[in-house]
Scaffold this active site. Structure first.
Site, mmCIF file in Angstrom:
data_model
loop_
_atom_site.group_PDB
_atom_site.id
_atom_site.type_symbol
_atom_site.label_atom_id
_atom_site.label_comp_id
_atom_site.label_asym_id
_atom_site.label_seq_id
_atom_site.Cartn_x
_atom_site.Cartn_y
_atom_site.Cartn_z
ATOM 1 N N HIS A 28 0.880 -1.179 0.000
ATOM 2 C CA HIS A 28 0.000 0.000 0.000
ATOM 3 C C HIS A 28 0.918 1.230 0.000
ATOM 4 O O HIS A 28 2.041 1.181 0.515
ATOM 5 C CB HIS A 28 -0.836 -0.053 1.288
ATOM 6 N N ASP A 75 3.322 -4.632 8.030
ATOM 7 C CA ASP A 75 2.115 -3.818 7.946
ATOM 8 C C ASP A 75 0.926 -4.781 8.058
ATOM 9 O O ASP A 75 0.597 -5.486 7.101
ATOM 10 C CB ASP A 75 2.129 -3.076 6.599
ATOM 11 N N GLN A 111 -4.236 -5.203 6.892
ATOM 12 C CA GLN A 111 -5.244 -6.083 6.248
ATOM 13 C C GLN A 111 -5.238 -7.489 6.826
ATOM 14 O O GLN A 111 -5.987 -8.347 6.359
ATOM 15 C CB GLN A 111 -4.977 -6.154 4.734
ATOM 16 N N LYS A 164 -10.258 -0.717 10.543
ATOM 17 C CA LYS A 164 -10.457 -1.917 9.714
ATOM 18 C C LYS A 164 -10.820 -3.122 10.588
ATOM 19 O O LYS A 164 -11.056 -4.211 10.090
ATOM 20 C CB LYS A 164 -9.181 -2.208 8.918
ATOM 21 N N CYS A 223 -4.654 2.531 -3.785
ATOM 22 C CA CYS A 223 -3.419 3.037 -3.142
ATOM 23 C C CYS A 223 -2.279 2.039 -3.299
ATOM 24 O O CYS A 223 -1.492 1.821 -2.366
ATOM 25 C CB CYS A 223 -3.640 3.347 -1.660
HETATM 26 N N1 PLP Z 1 -1.563 -0.781 4.839
HETATM 27 C C1 PLP Z 1 -2.466 -1.458 4.134
HETATM 28 C C2 PLP Z 1 -2.120 -2.805 3.589
HETATM 29 C C3 PLP Z 1 -3.726 -0.896 3.910
HETATM 30 O O1 PLP Z 1 -4.633 -1.560 3.197
HETATM 31 C C4 PLP Z 1 -4.005 0.387 4.445
HETATM 32 C C5 PLP Z 1 -5.317 1.023 4.206
HETATM 33 O O2 PLP Z 1 -6.060 0.637 3.355
HETATM 34 C C6 PLP Z 1 -3.028 1.022 5.182
HETATM 35 C C7 PLP Z 1 -1.823 0.424 5.366
HETATM 36 C C8 PLP Z 1 -3.250 2.377 5.766
HETATM 37 O O3 PLP Z 1 -4.144 2.321 6.805
HETATM 38 P P1 PLP Z 1 -4.679 3.682 7.478
HETATM 39 O O4 PLP Z 1 -5.249 4.495 6.347
HETATM 40 O O5 PLP Z 1 -5.705 3.209 8.434
HETATM 41 O O6 PLP Z 1 -3.522 4.334 8.131
#
Ligand code: PLP
Length: 413
Positions: A130, A207, A210, A233, A371
């Site tokens: 992402h 990270d 998800q 999420k 993204c």
């Molecule tokens: N990492 C992954 C894999 C994501 O899908 C997302 C958001 O969709 C994020 C990071 C960022 O999360 P946040 O916008 O809650 O900081």
């Protein structure tokens, strides 16, 4: 936990009724919510915890000497212990509350990386990240000249671990990879990837945005150095996130921001900082949000992460089988090990047009680059349609989706 929530016998098969918004309509049709990878809907337990806290327990934390403030502080700190338990960290001191996974990754880049890395030092990321696990490193590239090395993604949407092993060099300072892809659903073998990084004496950031809503995560078992995720999420409020970091790293990192709540002493000449994790939590946090996040963790725990994984996997398999029957539909990324995320394209119909038709049928999905522009480039696509599952989805939702896709085909083909 509120009494009425504790009395609710929530199970994975009946939990849809716990989410008031799922009883509502979209474009005057019953809402079918298939966009949980973007953000998950909230159960009564979370909504009630938020309003109960404001109505009965609200005060600032860590500062007041009166009972109300002490009570709010205890409720807030209890959630830290709850998070520690949820991901099996060693100590609640390893849990930092931030605004989200994005802020947590930026914190690692700026507080762990920037003070100690030099131009030419390397960070290994993957092609399926992402943007929030790419851009903080590109900022460091601009600021101090680090270099990004990229683990490729195979046609089936899996990381190429052979190439991963060849990316390490004497300049490698960190591996930063996603636990599960927000576009493909692929669950990456993070235990193995951590062992490989550590064999090269390189720390690893995972990270988990998800993954943590869908599979039981045990940071002690993974042995990762950093793990980040977002409450929104996980059926909790937006604007709350968690950075887990091993004590040895947190203790050696300078603070991210300065302000109230993160100091021990301040004069006009110098400042000494509070211990971890408060050192990284400057200013008044989203107190109610953290407390409601605790209610979300309790809710997930009551249902059980194993039930969640099994239920979502069965809906995922059902969805993939039904989508595979639709002529002209191509799914992108068919890894063996997945969370409930499916990306697809339809011949002759732009993903945004598919999204518009589905919206008019009451179905909420995502269309776009999600993204993850480098991943889109890898697959030679400007955009995909993305369907993503949560605990509340069932086969009826998938049937509604399939029917609406056939409608889109009739309208556009
Ligand atoms: N990492 C992954 C894999 C994501 O899908 C997302 C958001 O969709 C994020 C990071 C960022 O999360 P946040 O916008 O809650 O900081």
């Amino acid at each position: 936990m509120l009494k009425e929530d504790a009395n609710q016998l929530t199970s994975i098969l009946t939990c849809k009724k716990d989410f008031p918004i799922l009883q509502s309509k979209n474009r005057n049709k019953p809402l079918v919510y298939l966009d949980s990878a973007s953000t998950a809907q909230k159960p009564h337990a979370v909504i009630n915890a938020l309003s109960h806290f404001y109505a009965h327990d609200y005060a600032n934390i860590h500062r007041g000497i009166y009972e109300l403030s002490e009570r709010a502080s205890v409720l807030y700190e209890n959630v830290r212990v709850n998070v520690k338990r949820f991901i099996n960290a060693k100590s609640e001191k390893e849990i930092v509350f931030l605004r989200g996974a994005t802020e947590a990754i930026n914190l690692i880049a700026q507080c762990y990386g920037r003070p100690q890395w030099q131009a030419g030092d390397e960070v290994i990321v993957s092609e399926m990240e992402h943007h929030s696990n790419i851009v903080p490193w590109l900022l460091l590239k601009e600021q101090i000249g680090i270099v990004l090395k990229v683990i490729p993604v195979s046609a089936s949407g899996e990381l190429d671990l052979d190439t991963y092993q060849t990316l390490f060099s004497a300049r490698t300072k960190l591996v930063a990879v996603t636990h599960a892809s927000n576009v493909l659903g692929t669950i990456n073998p993070v235990n193995e990837m951590t062992a490989i990084a550590h064999a090269h004496s390189v720390p690893i950031l995972i990270d988990g945005a998800q993954a943590v809503p869908h599979v039981a995560v045990d940071v002690a078992e993974i042995d990762c150095d950093f793990y980040v995720f977002s409450s929104h999420k996980m059926y909790g409020p937006s604007g709350i996130g968690v950075l887990y970091a091993k004590t040895k790293h947190l203790q050696n990192m300078p603070p991210y921001q300065g302000g109230g709540g993160m100091i021990e002493t301040v004069s006009f000449n110098e400042v000494t900082f509070a211990t971890i994790p408060q050192r990284f939590e400057a200013g008044t946090p989203d107190i109610a949000g953290v407390i409601a996040f605790g209610a979300a963790l309790d809710y997930l725990t009551r249902i059980g992460m194993l039930s969640i994984y099994q239920h979502e996997t069965s809906i995922l398999n059902d969805a993939q089988a039904k989508l595979a029957m639709i002529p002209g539909l191509r799914m992108i990324g068919m890894a063996k090990n997945k969370v409930g995320v499916i990306s697809f394209v339809l011949d002759h119909i732009h993903p945004h047009d598919v999204g518009t038709v589905l919206d008019h049928e009451g179905i909420a999905i995502r269309a776009g680059h999600h993204c993850a522009m480098p991943l889109m480039e890898r697959f030679g696509l400007p955009a995909t349609v993305r369907v993503s599952l949560g605990i509340y989805n069932n086969e009826k939702d998938i049937d509604a989706l399939v029917e609406a896709i056939y409608l889109a085909k009739r309208l556009f083909d």
